[in-house]
Design a protein around this motif. Structure first.
Motif, PDB file in Angstrom:
ATOM      1  N   GLY A 178       0.814  -1.209   0.000  1.00 36.89           N
ATOM      2  CA  GLY A 178       0.000   0.000   0.000  1.00 36.89           C
ATOM      3  C   GLY A 178       0.844   1.254   0.000  1.00 36.89           C
ATOM      4  O   GLY A 178       2.067   1.217   0.157  1.00 36.89           O
ATOM      5  N   ILE A 179       0.151   2.380  -0.180  1.00 37.34           N
ATOM      6  CA  ILE A 179       0.820   3.676  -0.276  1.00 37.34           C
ATOM      7  C   ILE A 179       0.133   4.674   0.649  1.00 37.34           C
ATOM      8  O   ILE A 179      -1.099   4.759   0.674  1.00 37.34           O
ATOM      9  CB  ILE A 179       0.779   4.208  -1.721  1.00 37.34           C
ATOM     10  CG1 ILE A 179       1.464   3.224  -2.676  1.00 37.34           C
ATOM     11  CG2 ILE A 179       1.439   5.582  -1.814  1.00 37.34           C
ATOM     12  CD1 ILE A 179       1.307   3.597  -4.147  1.00 37.34           C
ATOM     13  N   ILE A 180       0.932   5.411   1.381  1.00 34.41           N
ATOM     14  CA  ILE A 180       0.424   6.535   2.166  1.00 34.41           C
ATOM     15  C   ILE A 180       1.074   7.795   1.629  1.00 34.41           C
ATOM     16  O   ILE A 180       2.308   7.925   1.656  1.00 34.41           O
ATOM     17  CB  ILE A 180       0.731   6.382   3.665  1.00 34.41           C
ATOM     18  CG1 ILE A 180       0.079   5.118   4.232  1.00 34.41           C
ATOM     19  CG2 ILE A 180       0.246   7.602   4.429  1.00 34.41           C
ATOM     20  CD1 ILE A 180       0.418   4.852   5.684  1.00 34.41           C
ATOM     21  N   ASN A 181       0.255   8.712   1.143  1.00 34.54           N
ATOM     22  CA  ASN A 181       0.752   9.995   0.644  1.00 34.54           C
ATOM     23  C   ASN A 181       0.468  11.068   1.685  1.00 34.54           C
ATOM     24  O   ASN A 181      -0.647  11.584   1.780  1.00 34.54           O
ATOM     25  CB  ASN A 181       0.056  10.346  -0.672  1.00 34.54           C
ATOM     26  CG  ASN A 181       0.376   9.369  -1.781  1.00 34.54           C
ATOM     27  OD1 ASN A 181       1.546   9.043  -2.010  1.00 34.54           O
ATOM     28  ND2 ASN A 181      -0.654   8.887  -2.474  1.00 34.54           N
ATOM     29  N   GLY A 182       1.480  11.384   2.487  1.00 38.24           N
ATOM     30  CA  GLY A 182       1.310  12.366   3.539  1.00 38.24           C
ATOM     31  C   GLY A 182       2.010  11.928   4.812  1.00 38.24           C
ATOM     32  O   GLY A 182       2.536  10.808   4.913  1.00 38.24           O
TER      33      GLY A 182
END
Length: 499
Positions: A178-182
């Protein structure tokens, strides 16, 4: 000789007449002069009185302007230094709203003008209505003017919600993909509280608990992340107040709608709202229920992919519902106000049901038009294209989004489990679940900010941070960080003269 004597007598008589005329002219001129002097004197006195009368009005008006300027210049500071309404109004009245004299004026004909100021106020809970009177004084001349205004206390949040990160966990954040942007953060100082394996990505700063360090973060080889920073203090999250009891509203009157003279449907029957007849299809134009007040239904039932428009006009309306059962139906909110729905027992969604998905123009509705309070304990589950545009406060129930469902708004829950999976798309201001494990799986995505007890991400989900700065969130006390003067002084009237 006689003729000469006669002429001499005649000339003597004319000389006497001329003297009389001169005396009469002098008398007339004197009278005119005295009259002119009298008129001039009167006019001078009248002009002086008018001047003083006008000047004393300006002095009175200036007194009000001076005091109002003092209030507006200081009310924000008093608010910031006050803890509650009693403290706020007491500090205002002690420091600024008291009887006084203003004498900062230039002299008028050797006399120093002044304005005497008096305040009166009537308080109703968090609002006090004030009247300020100002009496201008110059010598013996007086005039009084007045002005009314309201000052409002805005309750301060008992807690601050620092939703400045994409994800914040009280304990652990586990990402296998997964990806977390922030930004990402945790209160924990326990080693490996934040763990990234396989294809996990964090595009943002990482924060660890106060007193923690690098050991709190664990990443597989090859995964690049920022150097973790230590929080300045532990963040504390608690639930906002849920209504102790739902309002007690009257039952909506029975309502029957007809497509023609032969076919009709009991839309409201007893205490139930029935959205389950072909007569309610859009083409017959009878699928609108006007909410001219606040009402109660034991059940709202929708089926057959039918729509019902709830017309609230430009007012805020509320309804209490025992069971909200959207088996296969849609509730649209028409108007510019906000509809609050209190659900006592169950909320169920089936097929592609929706609430506030579109407005009367067919466009996506404003999320500010809907707030839902849910007191039931059964889980709320959205899947299969079901949509909600609004905000939800679940007292204790768990929440699940899956299979292409969508939620757009603020979510607050006291439950212990929130899941977002199966391509579900949540566009939230804040997902606030301080007691819950928030679980992302199978491509579920979220835009906004997540606050949870713990977070787990598997199966390629994406979380993207969106700021809610300067935004009041539903269910929470108003944002009092940026309160300004116009928020506190709610209304002002023009200056008027007191008779």
């Amino acid at each position: 000789m006689r003729r000469k004597l006669f002429i001499s007598k005649t000339n003597y008589g004319h000389r006497g007449s001329a003297l009389l005329v001169v005396l009469l002219v002098m008398v007339v001129v004197s009278l005119l002069g005295m009259t002119l002097l009298t008129v001039t004197s009167i006019n001078f006195k009248m002009t002086g009185k008018e001047r003083d009368n006008q000047a004393v009005y300006y002095i009175a008006e200036a007194g009000i302007n001076y005091e109002m300027n003092e209030i507006t210049s200081n009310v924000e500071g008093v608010y910031n230094n006050s803890t509650d309404a009693n403290d706020f109004f007491s500090n205002l009245e002690t420091g600024y709203l008291y009887s006084t004299s203003v004498n900062e004026f230039e002299k008028v004909l050797g006399v120093t003008p002044y304005a005497y100021i008096k305040f009166t106020g009537t308080r109703l809970k968090d609002i006090t209505s004030y009247t300020i009177e100002s009496t201008g004084n110059i010598g013996n001349s007086k005039r009084t003017v007045w002005k009314s205004f309201e000052i409002k206390w805005i309750p301060k949040s008992g807690f601050n919600i620092p939703n400045d990160m994409a994800i914040f966990s009280n304990t652990t954040i586990k990402m296998t993909s997964g990806i977390i942007n922030g930004p990402v953060g945790t209160n924990s100082i326990i080693p490996k509280s934040i763990s990234l394996t396989q294809g996990a990505v964090i595009n943002g700063q990482i924060y660890v608990g106060h007193g923690g360090g690098k050991e709190v973060l664990s990443v597989d080889e090859g995964i690049k992340v920022s150097e973790p920073q230590e929080l300045t203090k532990t963040r504390i999250f608690k639930m906002p107040d849920f209504p102790a009891a739902f309002p007690n509203y009257p039952i909506y009157p029975n309502k029957t709608v007809s497509s023609d003279q032969y076919n009709s449907h009991k839309l409201v029957d007893g205490d139930k709202l029935n959205i389950n007849s072909w007569i309610l299809k859009n083409q017959y134009k009878v699928n609108t229920l006007i909410l001219g007040g606040n009402y109660k239904f034991t059940e709202i039932y929708a089926d057959q992919d039918l729509e019902l428009n709830l017309d609230i006009g430009d007012q805020n309306r509320s309804i209490v519902v025992g069971n909200l059962n959207l088996n296969n139906g849609h509730l649209n909110i028409i108007g510019t106000g906000t509809l609050t729905i209190y659900v006592e027992n169950n909320i169920t969604f089936g097929s592609s049901s929706s609430i506030n998905a579109k407005n009367n123009s067919g466009n996506q509705s404003d999320i500010n038009h809907l707030n839902i309070y849910y007191k039931g304990t059964n889980p709320i589950t959205l899947s299969g294209g079901q949509k909600v545009n609004g905000s939800l406060f679940s007292k204790s129930a768990n929440i699940g989004f899956g299979a292409g469902s969508g939620f757009n708004g603020t979510i607050v829950t006291g439950g212990t489990d929130v899941s977002i999976s199966g391509g579900a798309n949540a566009v939230t201001r804040v997902l606030y679940a301080p007691n819950a494990r928030v679980y992302f799986d199978q491509g579920g995505s979220l835009t906004g900010s997540v606050i949870a007890n713990s977070i787990e991400m598997v199966g390629g989900p994406v979380v993207t941070y969106a700021s809610t700065d300067n935004m009041d969130l539903p269910f929470f006390p108003p944002n009092t960080i940026n309160v300004v003067v116009s928020d506190l002084i709610k209304s002002t009237d023009p200056v008027r003269e007191k008779n």
